[in-house]
Design an enzyme around this catalytic site. Structure first.
Site, PDB file in Angstrom:
ATOM      1  N   ASP A 355       0.877  -1.151   0.000  1.00  0.00           N
ATOM      2  CA  ASP A 355       0.000   0.000   0.000  1.00  0.00           C
ATOM      3  C   ASP A 355       0.927   1.216   0.000  1.00  0.00           C
ATOM      4  OD1 ASP A 355      -2.452   1.395   0.352  1.00  0.00           O
ATOM      5  OD2 ASP A 355      -1.922   1.691   2.452  1.00  0.00           O
ATOM      6  N   ASP A 562      -0.759  -0.481   6.219  1.00  0.00           N
ATOM      7  CA  ASP A 562      -0.601   0.111   7.543  1.00  0.00           C
ATOM      8  C   ASP A 562      -1.778  -0.235   8.445  1.00  0.00           C
ATOM      9  OD1 ASP A 562      -2.485   1.626   6.315  1.00  0.00           O
ATOM     10  OD2 ASP A 562      -1.524   3.551   6.673  1.00  0.00           O
ATOM     11  N   ASP A 566      -7.210  -1.358   5.144  1.00  0.00           N
ATOM     12  CA  ASP A 566      -6.806  -2.356   4.153  1.00  0.00           C
ATOM     13  C   ASP A 566      -6.945  -3.790   4.673  1.00  0.00           C
ATOM     14  OD1 ASP A 566      -4.612  -1.848   5.752  1.00  0.00           O
ATOM     15  OD2 ASP A 566      -3.481  -0.859   4.160  1.00  0.00           O
TER      16      ASP A 566
HETATM   17  P1  ADP Z   1      -4.079   4.771  -0.365  1.00  0.00           P
HETATM   18  O1  ADP Z   1      -4.213   3.593  -1.241  1.00  0.00           O
HETATM   19  O2  ADP Z   1      -3.009   5.684  -0.884  1.00  0.00           O
HETATM   20  O3  ADP Z   1      -3.913   4.440   1.076  1.00  0.00           O
HETATM   21  P2  ADP Z   1      -6.934   5.413  -0.072  1.00  0.00           P
HETATM   22  O4  ADP Z   1      -7.542   4.248  -0.746  1.00  0.00           O
HETATM   23  O5  ADP Z   1      -7.045   5.497   1.398  1.00  0.00           O
HETATM   24  O6  ADP Z   1      -5.418   5.654  -0.524  1.00  0.00           O
HETATM   25  O7  ADP Z   1      -7.569   6.729  -0.681  1.00  0.00           O
HETATM   26  C1  ADP Z   1      -7.513   6.960  -2.089  1.00  0.00           C
HETATM   27  C2  ADP Z   1      -7.769   8.399  -2.422  1.00  0.00           C
HETATM   28  O8  ADP Z   1      -9.086   8.776  -2.020  1.00  0.00           O
HETATM   29  C3  ADP Z   1      -6.864   9.364  -1.742  1.00  0.00           C
HETATM   30  O9  ADP Z   1      -5.657   9.535  -2.420  1.00  0.00           O
HETATM   31  C4  ADP Z   1      -7.700  10.623  -1.732  1.00  0.00           C
HETATM   32  O10 ADP Z   1      -7.587  11.286  -2.965  1.00  0.00           O
HETATM   33  C5  ADP Z   1      -9.114  10.115  -1.601  1.00  0.00           C
HETATM   34  N1  ADP Z   1      -9.592  10.170  -0.210  1.00  0.00           N
HETATM   35  C6  ADP Z   1      -9.913   9.123   0.576  1.00  0.00           C
HETATM   36  N2  ADP Z   1     -10.339   9.531   1.786  1.00  0.00           N
HETATM   37  C7  ADP Z   1     -10.255  10.886   1.783  1.00  0.00           C
HETATM   38  C8  ADP Z   1     -10.549  11.915   2.737  1.00  0.00           C
HETATM   39  N3  ADP Z   1     -10.976  11.641   3.961  1.00  0.00           N
HETATM   40  N4  ADP Z   1     -10.357  13.186   2.359  1.00  0.00           N
HETATM   41  C9  ADP Z   1      -9.915  13.483   1.135  1.00  0.00           C
HETATM   42  N5  ADP Z   1      -9.617  12.572   0.215  1.00  0.00           N
HETATM   43  C10 ADP Z   1      -9.796  11.295   0.501  1.00  0.00           C
HETATM   44 MG    MG Z   2      -3.758   3.490   3.133  1.00  0.00          MG
END
Ligand code: ADP
Ligand code: MG
Length: 681
Positions: A355, A562, A566
């Site tokens: 991730d 983390d 996930d």
């Molecule tokens: P990663 O795989 O990098 O951990 P996530 O799946 O958690 O990312 O989130 C993917 C995308 O969704 C983020 O890069 C962001 O653009 C958007 N996102 C998710 N949750 C939020 C939030 N609480 N506020 C703003 N953007 C969010």
């Molecule tokens: Mg993440």
């Protein structure tokens, strides 16, 4: 030699999840200590009986030479056989009642057979070595448990608690959440807590495996068992002694040690079948010898030797000796394998998917730009403050960074009034429903509410700079974008390089973030652009892992996350690995392997350990099978004397145990080869 009596049937069910609720961590430590006490007692008895066997054997030999009366010699032998054989017989009878054949039984039968054909000295020698080896083995295997309980020695028994303005020394067990304790320089932290005043650093290598001390100032978490360095710290207790990270670690390792790895289950299964085969085989051999016209005594003696050399003690102990010590050794470096199976699988991993946010990157994001849309009438500070009000209840690292930035920029931000009911959309953003609807998230999310054309160029520019644009809006209007910068962990480059040199075929990045940011970070870390998958929704991450599972021909697929949202990916992969899990029970729960540190290089260390363990299991099994085959041949086609067979058999068993326990040696794990490469980026 109790190898067959630790019956697998009652422990190989997955005790991990269902006992969690009713097992408090400290109770498993108490159980472990109790077990060690009982083993010590058994060992003392075993040692005493071994001593009697030895003395009896010598006395009988001396009496024989001195031509003492037959009845005297015979009675000395009876005592000797009783001391050496009765404990094993009792154990074997208990096993028989459970329908299981104990290996110990073979030894007793062989000794009796030797005595029956007029070789009581050889029989006594067999029983002596057999019980000596049993005591030594039990002692050696106890190391794998002692290594776990010794973790607890790190935690002081008392703490200095602040009550009514007075500093009192109390037992750590009575501390409650919210108590204030003072830790002086050079003392070990008595509890898990949060720093409320003071500044220092802590050596938490025993908990997380991080080799360098970690700075601690107001707001930081500390772990029981870590060493406070130069400054005095005042802590607010966040977890009681029974539920501290350290206690939880001990709990998990204990449970892990009770579970059986596939190879161990095999050797248990094999041990059972094989014991029966040895018994029948020796009987058949005896008949054959007799039919071949061998003198009756010789035939019995040979069959007895066969019973000894063919019995599978070394095979049965070879796997647990390696796995139990590997589990304990890794726990001491902040690596928690949930069981032998996780250890084995991780050692066989050929693809690792990561991730991005919070794993390859620090997860401590920063707001770099705030751009307002013409729709928005306020200042940039106003937009940031509004964004913080939208995001304040989200767990996402992006949300946290926005709230933090608002706090830094605006003194009024301490009281961010809520805007309404919050709904999280994993992989997209958040939505708040009150008098009016506000939202914050990525472009895909924004497009479901509003026309983003008016601000698309700004967003593109932010992406090209390597930042993640977060769109802020109200109803069907975009109010602005906020740019978030994500920095790779300093440990990531070194860690990935370590892993690349470790017989791993593919390192893959999975992220919900945009392509530009993902490729930028992948480039910095030297990942193959082919193996970067961006803009994935949480269930698409799971689908990617399924693809990897299907594509991978050799070895297993691991996923490193983390632990924040996930869980599904952790569960889908062959080996789910949660990073930086110290203090996060949810992450530890979801994973097969929990790395307490958030230093990625520990991952390479864990892989090294798992591979060593697998290698030692293979060494042990081939050695045990090899030596047994050789001795069977020597008995059948040569003239292997029983005492030599006994020495070979018990010696082989002890060697296998010692080889497994090598994993516990500190020098072994800190050898040059495993030293972590310095973090550079
Ligand atoms: P990663 O795989 O990098 O951990 P996530 O799946 O958690 O990312 O989130 C993917 C995308 O969704 C983020 O890069 C962001 O653009 C958007 N996102 C998710 N949750 C939020 C939030 N609480 N506020 C703003 N953007 C969010
Ligand atoms: Mg993440």
């Amino acid at each position: 030699m109790d190898t067959a009596t630790t019956s697998p049937s009652d422990t190989n069910t997955d005790t991990n999840t269902d006992t969690e609720a009713n097992t408090t961590p400290s109770s498993s430590l108490a159980a472990l200590q109790q077990e060690l006490r009982e083993e010590r007692r058994e060992m003392r008895i075993g040692a005493a009986l071994t001593g009697i066997t030895l003395i009896g054997m010598i006395a009988a030999v001396v009496l024989t030479i001195a031509a003492a009366p037959q009845w005297l010699i015979a009675s000395v032998y009876v005592i000797t056989f009783a001391a050496g054989g009765i404990p094993a017989t009792i154990g074997a009878v208990q096993e028989l009642r459970h329908g299981k054949l104990d290996i110990d039984l073979l030894m007793v039968l062989a000794a009796l057979a030797a005595a029956a054909v007029g070789q009581p000295r050889d029989g006594a020698f067999l029983l002596f070595l057999f019980s000596l080896a049993g005591v030594l083995e039990e002692f050696a295997m106890g190391n794998t448990k002692r290594a776990v309980t010794s973790l607890m020695d790190l935690r002081p028994d008392t703490a200095n608690v602040l009550r009514n303005g007075q500093l009192e020394t109390v037992n750590v067990e009575v501390l409650e959440q919210g108590d204030t304790v003072v830790v002086r320089p050079g003392e070990y932290m008595p509890v898990d807590g949060e720093v409320v005043s003071g500044e220092s650093s802590a050596d938490q290598s025993a908990i997380t495996g991080e080799s360098t001390p970690v700075d601690k100032s107001v707001g930081d978490s500390v772990f029981a068992g870590s060493l406070n360095q130069q400054g005095a710290l005042t802590l607010r207790v966040t977890k009681t002694a029974q539920s501290s990270t350290l206690a939880r670690m001990i709990d998990l390792v204990t449970q892990a040690q009770e579970q059986r790895a596939p190879s161990q289950r095999f050797s248990d299964w094999f041990g059972q079948r094989y014991t029966i085969a040895v018994l029948i085989g020796s009987g058949v051999a005896l008949l054959t010898f007799l039919l071949m016209g061998m003198p009756q005594d010789d035939a019995f003696y040979k069959a007895a030797t066969l019973l000894v050399v063919a019995s599978p003690c070394a095979i049965v102990i070879s796997v647990p000796a390696a796995i139990l010590s590997a589990l304990a050794a890794s726990a001491r470096q902040g690596i928690l394998f949930k069981g032998g199976a996780a250890l084995e699988d991780f050692g066989n991993v050929s693809v690792i998917a990561f991730d991005k946010t919070g794993t390859l990157t620090t997860g401590k994001l920063e707001v770099t730009d705030v751009i307002t849309h013409s729709n928005f009438t306020g200042t940039r500070d106003d937009l940031l403050r509004l964004a913080a009000r939208i995001e304040q209840h989200s767990e996402h690292p992006i949300a946290k960074s926005i709230v933090q930035a608002a706090h830094a920029d605006n003194t009024h931000a301490d009281n961010l009034e809520p805007l309404g009911d919050v709904t999280a959309h994993p992989g997209f953003g958040v939505r708040v429903e009150g008098d009016t609807q506000y939202w914050a998230g990525n472009q895909r999310f924004a497009q479901t509410f509003a026309e983003v054309e008016g601000i698309r160029n700004e967003a593109k520019m932010l992406e090209q700079r390597g930042t993640t644009p977060v769109f802020i809006g109200q109803e069907n209007r975009v109010l602005g974008v906020i740019a978030i910068a994500d920095t790779p962990r300093t440990s990531a480059l070194a860690a990935l390089r370590d892993l690349n040199g470790r017989n791993i075929d593919r390192l893959v990045m999975l992220t919900g973030d945009n392509h530009t940011v993902a490729t930028n970070i992948a480039h910095t870390l030297g990942l193959d652009p082919k193996d970067v998958h961006a803009e994935l929704l949480p269930d698409e991450k799971v689908a990617r892992i399924q693809d990897l599972l299907a594509q991978t021909e050799r070895g297993k697929v691991a996923f490193v996350g983390d632990g924040v949202n996930d869980a599904a990916a952790l569960a889908t992969s062959d080996v789910g690995i949660a990073m930086g899990s110290a203090g996060s029970d949810a992450a530890i729960e979801a994973a097969d392997v929990a790395l307490l540190s958030d230093d990625l290089r520990v991952l390479a260390k864990a892989h090294h350990l798992a591979q060593r363990a697998n290698r030692i299991v293979r060494q042990n099994l081939s050695f045990a099978i090899g030596i047994m085959a050789i001795m069977i041949m020597m008995t059948l086609f040569g003239d292997l004397p029983l005492p030599l067979g006994v020495i070979g058999h018990e010696g082989g068993t002890l060697l296998v145990v010692a080889n497994g326990l090598r994993l516990l040696l500190p020098s072994f794990n800190l050898s040059k080869r495993t030293k972590l490469a310095p973090a550079t980026t």
